[in-house]
Design a protein around this motif. Sequence first.
Motif, short mmCIF file in Angstrom:
data_model
loop_
_atom_site.label_atom_id
_atom_site.label_comp_id
_atom_site.label_asym_id
_atom_site.label_seq_id
_atom_site.Cartn_x
_atom_site.Cartn_y
_atom_site.Cartn_z
N ILE A 16 0.91 -1.35 -0.14
CA ILE A 16 0.07 0.03 0.15
C ILE A 16 1.07 1.70 0.00
O ILE A 16 0.31 1.98 -0.48
CB ILE A 16 -1.12 -0.04 1.39
CG1 ILE A 16 -2.21 -1.19 1.16
CG2 ILE A 16 -1.87 1.64 1.14
CD1 ILE A 16 -2.91 -1.47 2.04
N ALA A 49 1.00 3.31 -2.85
CA ALA A 49 0.37 5.09 -2.81
C ALA A 49 2.07 6.32 -3.20
O ALA A 49 1.79 6.94 -4.18
CB ALA A 49 0.59 5.44 -1.74
N GLY A 55 2.23 5.80 -7.42
CA GLY A 55 0.31 6.20 -7.76
C GLY A 55 0.43 8.27 -7.42
O GLY A 55 0.47 8.27 -8.51
N ILE A 56 1.81 8.86 -6.54
CA ILE A 56 1.89 9.79 -6.95
C ILE A 56 3.02 10.34 -8.23
O ILE A 56 2.67 11.29 -8.46
CB ILE A 56 2.49 10.29 -5.18
CG1 ILE A 56 1.48 10.36 -4.67
CG2 ILE A 56 3.36 12.01 -5.80
CD1 ILE A 56 2.32 10.47 -2.51
N THR A 102 -2.54 -0.91 -6.59
CA THR A 102 -2.83 0.72 -5.75
C THR A 102 -2.08 1.47 -6.58
O THR A 102 -2.76 2.50 -5.99
CB THR A 102 -1.93 -0.21 -4.74
OG1 THR A 102 -1.96 -1.04 -4.12
CG2 THR A 102 -1.49 0.99 -3.34
N GLN A 103 -1.50 2.06 -7.02
CA GLN A 103 -1.37 2.78 -7.31
C GLN A 103 -2.32 3.93 -9.26
O GLN A 103 -2.22 5.14 -9.38
CB GLN A 103 0.11 2.94 -9.12
CG GLN A 103 0.62 2.22 -10.16
CD GLN A 103 1.65 1.94 -10.64
OE1 GLN A 103 2.59 2.99 -10.22
NE2 GLN A 103 1.74 1.20 -11.40
N THR A 156 -3.88 5.25 -6.32
CA THR A 156 -4.03 6.13 -5.60
C THR A 156 -3.83 7.25 -7.01
O THR A 156 -4.44 8.30 -6.01
CB THR A 156 -2.40 6.11 -5.66
OG1 THR A 156 -2.32 4.95 -3.81
CG2 THR A 156 -1.84 7.68 -5.26
N THR A 157 -3.62 7.22 -7.77
CA THR A 157 -4.06 7.87 -9.12
C THR A 157 -5.32 8.06 -9.56
O THR A 157 -5.37 9.20 -9.75
CB THR A 157 -3.39 7.48 -10.70
OG1 THR A 157 -1.96 7.33 -10.43
CG2 THR A 157 -3.77 8.98 -11.36
N LEU A 198 -6.35 10.71 -6.60
CA LEU A 198 -5.81 12.05 -6.18
C LEU A 198 -6.26 12.74 -7.59
O LEU A 198 -6.97 13.95 -7.39
CB LEU A 198 -3.94 11.95 -6.57
CG LEU A 198 -3.42 11.62 -6.07
CD1 LEU A 198 -2.12 11.70 -5.80
CD2 LEU A 198 -3.78 12.48 -3.81
#
Length: 312
Positions: free
Chosen positions: A83, A87, A90-91, A199-200, A203-204, A207
């Motif tokens: 996770i 993340a 993903g940022i 997960t990424q 996250t994307t 956001l």
Amino acid sequence: MKRQELMGLACLLLTALIWGFAFVSQVQGMDSMTPLFFNATRFTLGALSLIPLLAWRRMKHAATPTVSASAQANHARWLSNPIIVGAICGIFLFTASTLQQYGILYGRSAGRAGFITALYIVMVPLLAFVFLHRRVHLMTIIAVVIAVVGFYCLCITNGFGSLTLADLLLLFTAVLFAAHILVIDTLGSRIDALVLSFTQFVTTAILSWVGSLIEGSVNWAGAAQAWEAVLYAGIGSVGIAYTLQVVGQQWVPPTQASLVMSLESFFSVLGGALLLGEVMTPRGYLGCALIFAGTMLAQLPANPFTTRAKSR
């Protein structure tokens, strides 16, 4: 093995085709949606499309741990948490994808965006040298020089004043995608690839939704108008193409796999020409050819950091 390798190459070729034509969808989506809202919808669909595959994998390999005990013993605990790592990735993915969409919004060219973004391939070993102190080989230097000349021919047609905001955004996008690959190479090697990608993508998507809500750009009527572009960019480019990549790379060595997937930039020009009626000048096509040559050279065996972490 020969038949499996051919099947793998076919999967990877189809992956490159889907990714290349996704630039067309990214251009079309900008007709009625903002970059943040478009990414919010497509990465949500992309993440949802991976859930069945993750569920199937979980049932099939229920007893297989995601991270080995030795990896947990040798590295900080947070580096083994999918996770947290997802993340972080993903940022980077959110930032790169958002800038790419703004570059596409301002430039309105699928082919041009595809080739400028492809510069991430030659930037990966350079960033690895600067930040991770990894060796740069002669072939890398040659590849960078060729790619830079190609970028000059493609984008700088009448002095540096001809360099547009879209070109600069896409160039910085390439840097961010290169950084994204190195982050995955450094932190994600101990995480299951599908779990990391899911997960990424989540996250994307989160956001992007937050950004859309803040700027007030949630427009379901616009999404309905561009539903084909959203579905293709989400389920096709993210979900289906990523799955094909995973399957293909099981049977094809990383160097060959990267070479085949780099055809994405060629397909972006083909898609732009066939579906959007895009035409470049001879100088522009020469620039694309040089960038393509540079990216191919950069993926020779001397450069191990070219396997794509899918982010389209």
